[in-house]
Scaffold this motif. Structure first.
Motif, PDB file in Angstrom:
ATOM      1  N   ARG A 336       0.652  -1.222  -0.071  1.00  0.00           N
ATOM      2  CA  ARG A 336      -0.109   0.091  -0.088  1.00  0.00           C
ATOM      3  C   ARG A 336       0.815   1.160   0.021  1.00  0.00           C
ATOM      4  O   ARG A 336       1.974   1.373   0.380  1.00  0.00           O
ATOM      5  CB  ARG A 336      -0.813  -0.206   1.396  1.00  0.00           C
ATOM      6  N   PRO A 337       0.263   2.498  -0.276  1.00  0.00           N
ATOM      7  CA  PRO A 337       1.122   3.568  -0.415  1.00  0.00           C
ATOM      8  C   PRO A 337       1.581   3.808   1.001  1.00  0.00           C
ATOM      9  O   PRO A 337       0.787   3.577   2.127  1.00  0.00           O
ATOM     10  CB  PRO A 337       0.145   4.681  -0.894  1.00  0.00           C
ATOM     11  N   SER A 338       2.742   4.475   1.365  1.00  0.00           N
ATOM     12  CA  SER A 338       3.363   4.888   2.682  1.00  0.00           C
ATOM     13  C   SER A 338       4.337   5.671   2.564  1.00  0.00           C
ATOM     14  O   SER A 338       4.906   6.171   1.388  1.00  0.00           O
ATOM     15  CB  SER A 338       3.680   3.374   3.267  1.00  0.00           C
ATOM     16  N   THR A 339       4.880   6.163   3.695  1.00  0.00           N
ATOM     17  CA  THR A 339       6.253   6.973   3.924  1.00  0.00           C
ATOM     18  C   THR A 339       7.161   6.090   4.164  1.00  0.00           C
ATOM     19  O   THR A 339       6.896   5.355   5.463  1.00  0.00           O
ATOM     20  CB  THR A 339       5.715   8.188   4.850  1.00  0.00           C
ATOM     21  N   GLU A 341      10.383   4.903   6.247  1.00  0.00           N
ATOM     22  CA  GLU A 341      10.933   5.341   7.369  1.00  0.00           C
ATOM     23  C   GLU A 341      12.256   4.558   7.804  1.00  0.00           C
ATOM     24  O   GLU A 341      12.835   4.775   8.982  1.00  0.00           O
ATOM     25  CB  GLU A 341       9.830   5.101   8.956  1.00  0.00           C
ATOM     26  N   GLY A 342      12.551   3.359   7.065  1.00  0.00           N
ATOM     27  CA  GLY A 342      13.730   2.760   7.170  1.00  0.00           C
ATOM     28  C   GLY A 342      13.604   1.650   8.270  1.00  0.00           C
ATOM     29  O   GLY A 342      12.529   1.848   9.153  1.00  0.00           O
ATOM     30  N   PRO A 343      14.375   0.635   8.439  1.00  0.00           N
ATOM     31  CA  PRO A 343      14.203  -0.587   9.319  1.00  0.00           C
ATOM     32  C   PRO A 343      14.640  -0.380  10.562  1.00  0.00           C
ATOM     33  O   PRO A 343      14.371  -1.302  11.355  1.00  0.00           O
ATOM     34  CB  PRO A 343      15.141  -1.518   8.394  1.00  0.00           C
ATOM     35  N   GLY A 344      15.683   0.618  10.887  1.00  0.00           N
ATOM     36  CA  GLY A 344      16.119   0.856  12.343  1.00  0.00           C
ATOM     37  C   GLY A 344      17.497  -0.076  12.411  1.00  0.00           C
ATOM     38  O   GLY A 344      17.791  -0.874  11.657  1.00  0.00           O
ATOM     39  N   THR A 366      14.660   7.969   3.249  1.00  0.00           N
ATOM     40  CA  THR A 366      13.946   7.899   4.335  1.00  0.00           C
ATOM     41  C   THR A 366      13.199   9.327   4.310  1.00  0.00           C
ATOM     42  O   THR A 366      13.454  10.526   3.744  1.00  0.00           O
ATOM     43  CB  THR A 366      14.790   8.278   5.655  1.00  0.00           C
ATOM     44  N   GLY A 367      11.528   9.088   4.561  1.00  0.00           N
ATOM     45  CA  GLY A 367      10.687  10.313   4.690  1.00  0.00           C
ATOM     46  C   GLY A 367      10.016  10.293   3.317  1.00  0.00           C
ATOM     47  O   GLY A 367       9.044  10.973   2.981  1.00  0.00           O
ATOM     48  N   ALA A 368      10.391   9.516   2.251  1.00  0.00           N
ATOM     49  CA  ALA A 368      10.017   9.586   0.732  1.00  0.00           C
ATOM     50  C   ALA A 368       8.672   8.950   0.571  1.00  0.00           C
ATOM     51  O   ALA A 368       8.491   7.828   1.532  1.00  0.00           O
ATOM     52  CB  ALA A 368      10.864   9.303  -0.133  1.00  0.00           C
ATOM     53  N   HIS A 369       7.808   9.210  -0.033  1.00  0.00           N
ATOM     54  CA  HIS A 369       6.447   8.478  -0.388  1.00  0.00           C
ATOM     55  C   HIS A 369       6.879   7.243  -1.422  1.00  0.00           C
ATOM     56  O   HIS A 369       7.660   7.171  -2.126  1.00  0.00           O
ATOM     57  CB  HIS A 369       5.530   9.513  -1.146  1.00  0.00           C
ATOM     58  N   VAL A 370       6.109   6.048  -0.869  1.00  0.00           N
ATOM     59  CA  VAL A 370       6.511   4.788  -1.439  1.00  0.00           C
ATOM     60  C   VAL A 370       4.943   4.329  -2.059  1.00  0.00           C
ATOM     61  O   VAL A 370       4.184   4.270  -1.467  1.00  0.00           O
ATOM     62  CB  VAL A 370       6.798   3.912  -0.437  1.00  0.00           C
ATOM     63  N   PHE A 376       8.656  -3.169 -11.857  1.00  0.00           N
ATOM     64  CA  PHE A 376       9.998  -3.109 -11.427  1.00  0.00           C
ATOM     65  C   PHE A 376       9.944  -1.425 -10.913  1.00  0.00           C
ATOM     66  O   PHE A 376      10.544  -0.911 -10.099  1.00  0.00           O
ATOM     67  CB  PHE A 376      11.018  -3.378 -12.589  1.00  0.00           C
ATOM     68  N   ALA A 377       9.382  -0.655 -11.924  1.00  0.00           N
ATOM     69  CA  ALA A 377       9.520   0.876 -11.671  1.00  0.00           C
ATOM     70  C   ALA A 377       9.063   1.431 -10.325  1.00  0.00           C
ATOM     71  O   ALA A 377       9.468   2.391  -9.858  1.00  0.00           O
ATOM     72  CB  ALA A 377       8.844   1.534 -12.893  1.00  0.00           C
ATOM     73  N   THR A 378       7.944   0.576  -9.680  1.00  0.00           N
ATOM     74  CA  THR A 378       7.856   0.993  -8.315  1.00  0.00           C
ATOM     75  C   THR A 378       8.117   0.340  -7.174  1.00  0.00           C
ATOM     76  O   THR A 378       7.799   0.093  -6.163  1.00  0.00           O
ATOM     77  CB  THR A 378       6.257   0.911  -8.474  1.00  0.00           C
ATOM     78  N   CYS A 379       9.041  -0.803  -7.753  1.00  0.00           N
ATOM     79  CA  CYS A 379       9.731  -1.398  -6.588  1.00  0.00           C
ATOM     80  C   CYS A 379      10.776  -0.617  -5.797  1.00  0.00           C
ATOM     81  O   CYS A 379      11.528   0.262  -5.982  1.00  0.00           O
ATOM     82  CB  CYS A 379      10.603  -2.500  -7.209  1.00  0.00           C
ATOM     83  N   PRO A 380      10.321  -0.855  -4.371  1.00  0.00           N
ATOM     84  CA  PRO A 380      11.117   0.309  -3.579  1.00  0.00           C
ATOM     85  C   PRO A 380      12.685  -0.247  -3.023  1.00  0.00           C
ATOM     86  O   PRO A 380      13.269   0.538  -2.565  1.00  0.00           O
ATOM     87  CB  PRO A 380      10.464   0.200  -2.159  1.00  0.00           C
ATOM     88  N   GLY A 381      12.781  -1.278  -3.467  1.00  0.00           N
ATOM     89  CA  GLY A 381      14.423  -1.756  -3.057  1.00  0.00           C
ATOM     90  C   GLY A 381      14.765  -3.311  -3.379  1.00  0.00           C
ATOM     91  O   GLY A 381      13.855  -3.907  -3.806  1.00  0.00           O
ATOM     92  N   LEU A 382      16.014  -3.566  -3.028  1.00  0.00           N
ATOM     93  CA  LEU A 382      16.208  -5.055  -3.093  1.00  0.00           C
ATOM     94  C   LEU A 382      17.465  -5.239  -2.229  1.00  0.00           C
ATOM     95  O   LEU A 382      17.907  -4.670  -1.585  1.00  0.00           O
ATOM     96  CB  LEU A 382      16.601  -5.075  -4.765  1.00  0.00           C
ATOM     97  N   PHE A 383      17.630  -6.819  -2.335  1.00  0.00           N
ATOM     98  CA  PHE A 383      18.636  -7.329  -1.376  1.00  0.00           C
ATOM     99  C   PHE A 383      19.256  -8.489  -2.215  1.00  0.00           C
ATOM    100  O   PHE A 383      18.555  -8.951  -3.258  1.00  0.00           O
ATOM    101  CB  PHE A 383      17.977  -7.900  -0.229  1.00  0.00           C
TER     102      PHE A 383
END
Length: 407
Positions: A336-339, A341-344, A366-370, A376-383
């Motif tokens: 879902r859409p969110s802001t 905040e990072g994992p800590g 951090t602080g950005a809209h997700v 893939f264009a809306t993928c927020p990250g990877l590992f």
């Protein structure tokens, strides 16, 4: 005669210079255009280069006097200038007469067609006035892909079913807009959607013979109402006989694109009718993949590419690198859409203890809209992971997602 030119040493192109420096070679960076976007140019590590120069035609004489032994394309924006310089300096390279076949998504399909290889029937649209003519070729219930000719990754790619949806996609397309590479969109290509598992093959050319350095397979999942959400990219063994038809086709396609020297990154769908190339780029696999491949394959992609540029022979043996371990790039997705905040701190520490964990990267600050992930264009990250036991990758991926991405 110990100078190497790297054009646009950004993205994975920045990995070349440290390894070449370690071999006693001096690297010169050439920036192909003054208007390259900052998210590219900030990748430049100036201390790896004896000179950082902005391209101008007079540089050919200067470089010729230095004794350049190779010209390397750092990323997509470098293809045309790299080919021009290799010819002008008389060093190993690919012909500038066929550069478009390795950069333009319409031209590369035409090149496959001329060799009578499996390809995608493509319609070129370079001006909005041509939309009406293209629509006459569109089947009412068929799914199509509309994509820019010269973009990278999935930027600007739209899936559309039927004539009305294709028309809307073309009308809403980014005509005369700059893409993420800083290039003006040259037009768009309309192609029928090809279904089947998606593979990535990374070849390295040695005077027209091809060493397969990596083979990977994407897994996509149905999520958030979209079937195009990326779950993982898994490394495979290029010596697996089941993959032989795929690799045979990849080598033939590389020849059709007139790739004689250096790496070629190919995206291929293995359709019910057989493998068909979606697109290709005459440069290293992007992102973090080359670093993961260093842990998975022997010899690895980056090392083989350097050998090609330096005129060394192709690796001996089967024509394929050996898979020593199993590797995976896993993708995060937002439900879902969110802001962001990072994992800590504590989850980051725990992630480092997960078997096979290699690292992670977020595409959002951090602080950005997700936005909700639908492709893939809306993928927020990877590992990324590597391990001797392929089954461990599933368990580790589940742990990493729970620790580093939760909403």
């Amino acid at each position: 005669m110990n100078h190497i030119v790297i054009v646009d040493p950004f993205s994975t192109g920045k990995l070349y210079a440290p390894l070449l420096n370690a071999r006693g070679l001096n690297c010169i960076a050439i920036i192909s255009r003054p208007d390259l976007p900052a998210h590219f140019t900030q990748d430049l590590v100036a201390e790896h280069f004896t000179q950082v120069l902005d391209w101008r035609p007079e540089l050919v004489e200067t470089l010729d006097a230095l004794g350049v032994v190779a010209v390397i394309a750092g990323c997509e924006t470098a293809i045309h200038l790299t080919d021009h310089l290799t010819e002008a300096l008389g060093v190993r390279g690919n012909s500038p007469a066929t550069s478009d076949q390795r950069r333009n998504k319409y031209s590369m399909q035409q090149a496959l067609d001329r060799r009578e290889l499996a390809h995608i029937d493509s319609h070129l649209v370079t001006h909005p006035d041509q939309i009406a003519a293209v629509l006459t070729t569109i089947a009412p219930d068929q799914q199509y892909v509309v994509k820019p000719l010269n973009s990278a990754a999935t930027q600007g790619v739209v899936f559309a079913t039927g004539r009305a949806a294709v028309e809307q996609a073309l009308l809403n397309a980014g005509w005369d807009q700059r893409n993420d590479l800083g290039e003006v969109n040259l037009g768009f290509v309309v192609q029928p959607f090809i279904s089947g598992p998606e593979y990535v093959v990374d070849l390295v050319a040695f005077n027209g013979t091809y060493h397969v350095a990596t083979v990977c397979r994407y897994t996509k999942i149905l999520r958030n109402g979209s079937p195009f959400v990326y779950d993982s990219l898994d490394t495979l063994d290029p010596n697996d006989t089941d993959l032989q038809p795929l690799l045979d086709y990849a080598r033939q396609a590389a020849a059709a694109l007139n790739v004689l020297h250096g790496p070629l990154h190919m995206e291929i769908i293995w359709s019910p009718q057989g493998p068909v190339m979606i697109e290709a780029g005459a440069r290293l696999h992007g992102g973090i993949a080359p670093r993961l491949f260093q842990q998975v394959y022997q010899p690895d992609l980056l090392s083989v590419a350097i050998d090609s540029y330096l005129g060394r022979p192709a690796p001996a043996g089967s024509g394929c690198s050996r898979q020593l371990r199993h590797g995976r790039i896993g993708f995060f997705w937002a439900e879902r859409p969110s802001t962001f905040e990072g994992p800590g701190f504590e989850p980051m520490v725990e992630a480092g203890k997960v078997p096979g964990y290699g690292g992670h990267r977020y595409f959002v600050a951090t602080g950005a809209h997700v936005p909700t992930t639908i492709d893939f264009a809306t993928c927020p990250g990877l590992f990324w992971l590597s391990h001797d036991d392929a089954r461990q990758l599933d368990h580790s991926a589940e742990q990493i997602r729970a620790l580093l991405w939760s909403q």
